[in-house]
Motif scaffolding. Sequence first.
Motif, PDB file in Angstrom:
ATOM      1  N   PHE A 154       0.968  -1.170   0.027  1.00 49.46           N
ATOM      2  CA  PHE A 154      -0.039   0.159  -0.187  1.00 49.46           C
ATOM      3  C   PHE A 154       0.597   1.370  -0.148  1.00 49.46           C
ATOM      4  CE2 PHE A 154      -2.631  -3.213   1.818  1.00 49.46           C
ATOM      5  CZ  PHE A 154      -3.674  -3.180   1.110  1.00 49.46           C
ATOM      6  N   SER A 155       2.169   1.196   0.044  1.00 49.94           N
ATOM      7  CA  SER A 155       3.050   2.346  -0.068  1.00 49.94           C
ATOM      8  C   SER A 155       3.800   2.503  -1.270  1.00 49.94           C
ATOM      9  CB  SER A 155       3.974   2.388   1.243  1.00 49.94           C
ATOM     10  OG  SER A 155       5.000   1.112   0.824  1.00 49.94           O
ATOM     11  N   LEU A 156       3.520   1.618  -2.111  1.00 52.18           N
ATOM     12  CA  LEU A 156       4.291   1.723  -3.563  1.00 52.18           C
ATOM     13  C   LEU A 156       3.579   2.771  -4.447  1.00 52.18           C
ATOM     14  CD1 LEU A 156       4.037  -2.212  -4.433  1.00 52.18           C
ATOM     15  CD2 LEU A 156       6.042  -0.872  -3.680  1.00 52.18           C
ATOM     16  N   SER A 157       4.433   3.498  -4.998  1.00 53.23           N
ATOM     17  CA  SER A 157       4.225   4.692  -5.799  1.00 53.23           C
ATOM     18  C   SER A 157       3.462   4.382  -7.057  1.00 53.23           C
ATOM     19  CB  SER A 157       5.274   5.569  -6.071  1.00 53.23           C
ATOM     20  OG  SER A 157       6.275   4.778  -6.770  1.00 53.23           O
ATOM     21  N   SER A 158       3.633   3.088  -7.685  1.00 50.12           N
ATOM     22  CA  SER A 158       3.146   2.864  -8.962  1.00 50.12           C
ATOM     23  C   SER A 158       2.160   1.565  -8.896  1.00 50.12           C
ATOM     24  CB  SER A 158       4.000   2.290 -10.017  1.00 50.12           C
ATOM     25  OG  SER A 158       4.922   1.386  -9.462  1.00 50.12           O
ATOM     26  N   SER A 159       1.527   1.283  -9.849  1.00 50.71           N
ATOM     27  CA  SER A 159       0.546   0.077  -9.872  1.00 50.71           C
ATOM     28  C   SER A 159       1.117  -1.004 -10.239  1.00 50.71           C
ATOM     29  CB  SER A 159      -0.551   0.467 -10.837  1.00 50.71           C
ATOM     30  OG  SER A 159      -0.097   0.598 -12.214  1.00 50.71           O
ATOM     31  N   SER A 160       2.509  -1.062 -10.601  1.00 47.03           N
ATOM     32  CA  SER A 160       3.145  -2.293 -10.924  1.00 47.03           C
ATOM     33  C   SER A 160       4.136  -2.677  -9.942  1.00 47.03           C
ATOM     34  CB  SER A 160       3.847  -2.186 -12.353  1.00 47.03           C
ATOM     35  OG  SER A 160       3.231  -1.903 -13.364  1.00 47.03           O
ATOM     36  N   LEU A 161       4.237  -3.699  -9.698  1.00 49.97           N
ATOM     37  CA  LEU A 161       5.284  -4.428  -8.820  1.00 49.97           C
ATOM     38  C   LEU A 161       6.673  -4.243  -9.310  1.00 49.97           C
ATOM     39  CD1 LEU A 161       4.793  -5.988  -6.047  1.00 49.97           C
ATOM     40  CD2 LEU A 161       5.533  -8.333  -7.314  1.00 49.97           C
ATOM     41  N   PRO A 162       7.518  -3.627  -8.441  1.00 48.45           N
ATOM     42  CA  PRO A 162       8.814  -3.181  -8.814  1.00 48.45           C
ATOM     43  C   PRO A 162       9.798  -4.549  -9.158  1.00 48.45           C
ATOM     44  CG  PRO A 162       8.779  -3.003  -6.309  1.00 48.45           C
ATOM     45  CD  PRO A 162       7.354  -3.120  -7.110  1.00 48.45           C
ATOM     46  N   SER A 163      10.803  -4.228  -9.600  1.00 48.63           N
ATOM     47  CA  SER A 163      11.819  -5.649 -10.039  1.00 48.63           C
ATOM     48  C   SER A 163      12.080  -6.315  -8.827  1.00 48.63           C
ATOM     49  CB  SER A 163      13.072  -4.962 -10.895  1.00 48.63           C
ATOM     50  OG  SER A 163      12.409  -4.581 -12.094  1.00 48.63           O
ATOM     51  N   PRO A 164      12.256  -7.371  -8.547  1.00 54.19           N
ATOM     52  CA  PRO A 164      12.786  -8.007  -7.341  1.00 54.19           C
ATOM     53  C   PRO A 164      14.033  -7.541  -6.716  1.00 54.19           C
ATOM     54  CG  PRO A 164      13.040  -9.440  -9.052  1.00 54.19           C
ATOM     55  CD  PRO A 164      12.223  -8.277  -9.909  1.00 54.19           C
ATOM     56  N   GLN A 165      14.368  -7.313  -5.841  1.00 51.93           N
ATOM     57  CA  GLN A 165      15.654  -7.105  -5.002  1.00 51.93           C
ATOM     58  C   GLN A 165      16.709  -8.298  -5.493  1.00 51.93           C
ATOM     59  OE1 GLN A 165      17.092  -8.661  -1.831  1.00 51.93           O
ATOM     60  NE2 GLN A 165      18.868  -7.536  -2.436  1.00 51.93           N
ATOM     61  N   SER A 166      16.316  -9.378  -5.460  1.00 54.35           N
ATOM     62  CA  SER A 166      17.283 -10.553  -5.555  1.00 54.35           C
ATOM     63  C   SER A 166      16.526 -11.507  -6.282  1.00 54.35           C
ATOM     64  CB  SER A 166      18.102 -11.076  -4.345  1.00 54.35           C
ATOM     65  OG  SER A 166      17.269 -11.483  -3.356  1.00 54.35           O
ATOM     66  N   LEU A 167      17.183 -12.483  -7.060  1.00 53.99           N
ATOM     67  CA  LEU A 167      16.480 -13.662  -7.935  1.00 53.99           C
ATOM     68  C   LEU A 167      17.404 -14.868  -7.319  1.00 53.99           C
ATOM     69  CD1 LEU A 167      16.419 -12.460 -11.497  1.00 53.99           C
ATOM     70  CD2 LEU A 167      14.405 -12.803  -9.940  1.00 53.99           C
ATOM     71  N   VAL A 168      16.278 -15.911  -6.853  1.00 53.57           N
ATOM     72  CA  VAL A 168      16.924 -17.309  -6.532  1.00 53.57           C
ATOM     73  C   VAL A 168      17.130 -18.164  -7.903  1.00 53.57           C
ATOM     74  CG1 VAL A 168      16.989 -19.229  -4.726  1.00 53.57           C
ATOM     75  CG2 VAL A 168      16.456 -16.682  -3.911  1.00 53.57           C
ATOM     76  N   PRO A 169      18.021 -18.610  -8.175  1.00 57.64           N
ATOM     77  CA  PRO A 169      18.090 -19.510  -9.498  1.00 57.64           C
ATOM     78  C   PRO A 169      17.567 -20.755  -9.052  1.00 57.64           C
ATOM     79  CG  PRO A 169      20.407 -19.421  -8.546  1.00 57.64           C
ATOM     80  CD  PRO A 169      19.419 -18.323  -7.744  1.00 57.64           C
ATOM     81  N   GLY A 170      16.962 -21.476 -10.183  1.00 52.56           N
ATOM     82  CA  GLY A 170      16.264 -22.945 -10.138  1.00 52.56           C
ATOM     83  C   GLY A 170      17.412 -23.851 -10.218  1.00 52.56           C
ATOM     84  N   PRO A 171      17.406 -25.264 -10.136  1.00 54.39           N
ATOM     85  CA  PRO A 171      15.753 -25.646  -9.635  1.00 54.39           C
ATOM     86  C   PRO A 171      15.570 -25.734  -8.272  1.00 54.39           C
ATOM     87  CG  PRO A 171      17.128 -27.470 -10.239  1.00 54.39           C
ATOM     88  CD  PRO A 171      17.925 -26.302 -10.202  1.00 54.39           C
ATOM     89  N   SER A 172      14.345 -25.104  -7.804  1.00 52.40           N
ATOM     90  CA  SER A 172      13.950 -25.352  -6.518  1.00 52.40           C
ATOM     91  C   SER A 172      12.421 -25.794  -6.444  1.00 52.40           C
ATOM     92  CB  SER A 172      13.778 -23.814  -5.811  1.00 52.40           C
ATOM     93  OG  SER A 172      14.953 -23.210  -5.845  1.00 52.40           O
ATOM     94  N   SER A 173      12.368 -26.720  -5.638  1.00 53.38           N
ATOM     95  CA  SER A 173      10.927 -27.543  -5.604  1.00 53.38           C
ATOM     96  C   SER A 173      10.021 -26.870  -4.669  1.00 53.38           C
ATOM     97  CB  SER A 173      11.151 -29.112  -5.341  1.00 53.38           C
ATOM     98  OG  SER A 173      11.880 -29.197  -4.220  1.00 53.38           O
ATOM     99  N   CYS A 174      10.659 -26.474  -3.547  1.00 55.15           N
ATOM    100  CA  CYS A 174       9.850 -25.691  -2.334  1.00 55.15           C
ATOM    101  C   CYS A 174      10.695 -24.808  -1.731  1.00 55.15           C
ATOM    102  CB  CYS A 174       9.120 -26.605  -1.672  1.00 55.15           C
ATOM    103  SG  CYS A 174      10.514 -27.751  -0.851  1.00 55.15           S
ATOM    104  N   ALA A 175       9.984 -24.020  -0.758  1.00 54.48           N
ATOM    105  CA  ALA A 175      10.793 -22.961  -0.008  1.00 54.48           C
ATOM    106  C   ALA A 175      10.066 -22.621   1.146  1.00 54.48           C
ATOM    107  CB  ALA A 175      11.144 -21.749  -0.821  1.00 54.48           C
ATOM    108  N   CYS A 176      10.994 -21.689   2.050  1.00 47.56           N
ATOM    109  CA  CYS A 176      10.178 -21.386   3.286  1.00 47.56           C
ATOM    110  C   CYS A 176      11.103 -20.138   3.895  1.00 47.56           C
ATOM    111  CB  CYS A 176       9.902 -22.492   4.285  1.00 47.56           C
ATOM    112  SG  CYS A 176      11.521 -23.318   4.958  1.00 47.56           S
ATOM    113  N   PHE A 177      10.168 -19.374   4.887  1.00 43.99           N
ATOM    114  CA  PHE A 177      11.152 -18.417   5.846  1.00 43.99           C
ATOM    115  C   PHE A 177      11.330 -19.070   7.201  1.00 43.99           C
ATOM    116  CE2 PHE A 177       9.174 -15.778   2.726  1.00 43.99           C
ATOM    117  CZ  PHE A 177      10.163 -14.898   2.251  1.00 43.99           C
ATOM    118  N   VAL A 178      12.708 -18.944   7.664  1.00 44.47           N
ATOM    119  CA  VAL A 178      13.061 -19.211   8.981  1.00 44.47           C
ATOM    120  C   VAL A 178      13.418 -18.025   9.793  1.00 44.47           C
ATOM    121  CG1 VAL A 178      14.518 -20.519  10.282  1.00 44.47           C
ATOM    122  CG2 VAL A 178      13.697 -21.323   8.135  1.00 44.47           C
TER     123      VAL A 178
END
Length: 486
Positions: A53-77
Amino acid sequence: MVVVAVEARKLDLPTLSLSSPQVTSLLYDPNSLSLALMHSDSTFSLYPSFSPFSLSSSSLPSPQSLVPGPSSCACFVNLNPNPKFPDCPDRSRVVFVTAGPHSGGSRVVLRFYFLGNDGKFGKAQVVCSQNGISFDRKSGVIVDVSHGMKVVLSGSVNYLAMYSGSAGKVWVFGVKMVGNERDLRLVKCAVIDCNLPVLSVFISSGFLVLGELHGVRVFPLRALVKGRVGGRRRSRVVKGMIENLKMPNGAIIPLGESYNLDKNSANLKKSTLMANGHACNVPEGVSSNSNVDRNHDAVKLRSLKLRQDSGEVGMQFILFDDSVVEGIKSRVPGYKIRKAISIQALSHQKFLILDSNGELHLLHMLRSGCFKMRRLTGIIQVQRLAAFPDMSATAQDAWISDGLFSLHNLVICDTDTSENQNDRGCNEEKIIQSSVTGVIFASENIQDIIALAANSIMILGRGTIYTCCSSVYSTADLTIIRFLMS
């Protein structure tokens, strides 16, 4: 009349190239406000400190970082500071963990991305010295277990759980910050051999919950992570009392009494059992409320190894309310056996379970220490589930979707789950009345949903993300929000 102010926003996904992969699912960490988008090519886009709700545009900006594949699943710790290392940050941090195949799928590779002081995710250096796990600077942490077709990750505060379907094992790891900012230590705490199918895995609030056929299996996390210290004897249910009772999910004993081994002597100690057969009170010596020994770190730990249905370390298996007679129902043409396919935490002692028939069940712990499962009133056939855990609220919120065009906001009050003093049965059936306080209608299929807060939801459509936030919460009026998605 109660007025509910609702703010909604549409965010177009960024186009990284002409052949940009589609976004297939969402992950969110409310502590660090980090968003992860999984793409169809098994890569991830990471957005730290994300505030839609604080973004200045209606588009999602480019990601800060990209995680290359292959990845089957993920989570936050989430990581708490380690007071034994003064160089560690003095505040909690978050690590993004992905799992993928390694060496043709014969092993699993875990990659750790640490959110640093600069507000960016970067690769973490991981120290691990136990059998079965090793760190490779190029690939990540190599786990000596088969990847196969299904691997599931679930993260909590300082702990990580991984399930491999082909290997039939659940691994529980401890994750700590050591030394420099991006240095981590990975400790293998427990390995559970699964002789029964596991449909979902969830670790949170001091419990490891496995979704299975006919119900869920709950392990106290403290009992798993303490492992075998010195010559300490682990409490367990005497096998001779259950070996003759065979059930699809292991031993299930009628309501009565059994015996656990006392940790301080060879005497047998009585403990009250649930109707499904496992101890209501966590066995002495492995209680989730017990203190860790002061010399715990001075003693070399060996990872705990146990069978899924052994009944050790205070494990409880809780049936769905009608699973006792599923052996009869399964012979009816068209009947589907219930499977616990999704688990979400509502608070420290409440979990919301979605079964394969599209119905919701509330799993909550009573004062006696045992768990009870109750079914919620049916509103829709649920396909998607999202909940924001609120530990202090008197009512918890959850969002459910039919996977098509509607999204409902549910409220579950504490009065529906309070323990009746006159009711001593731990599995007596009682349907909980759930109330709907908001409905979102969409003009395109809802692919995924995540809860940003107790009053905020993020919706993944086809190529578009929608966010909705209500500034005033109301349980009196029904709020209907309509999106015209293009």
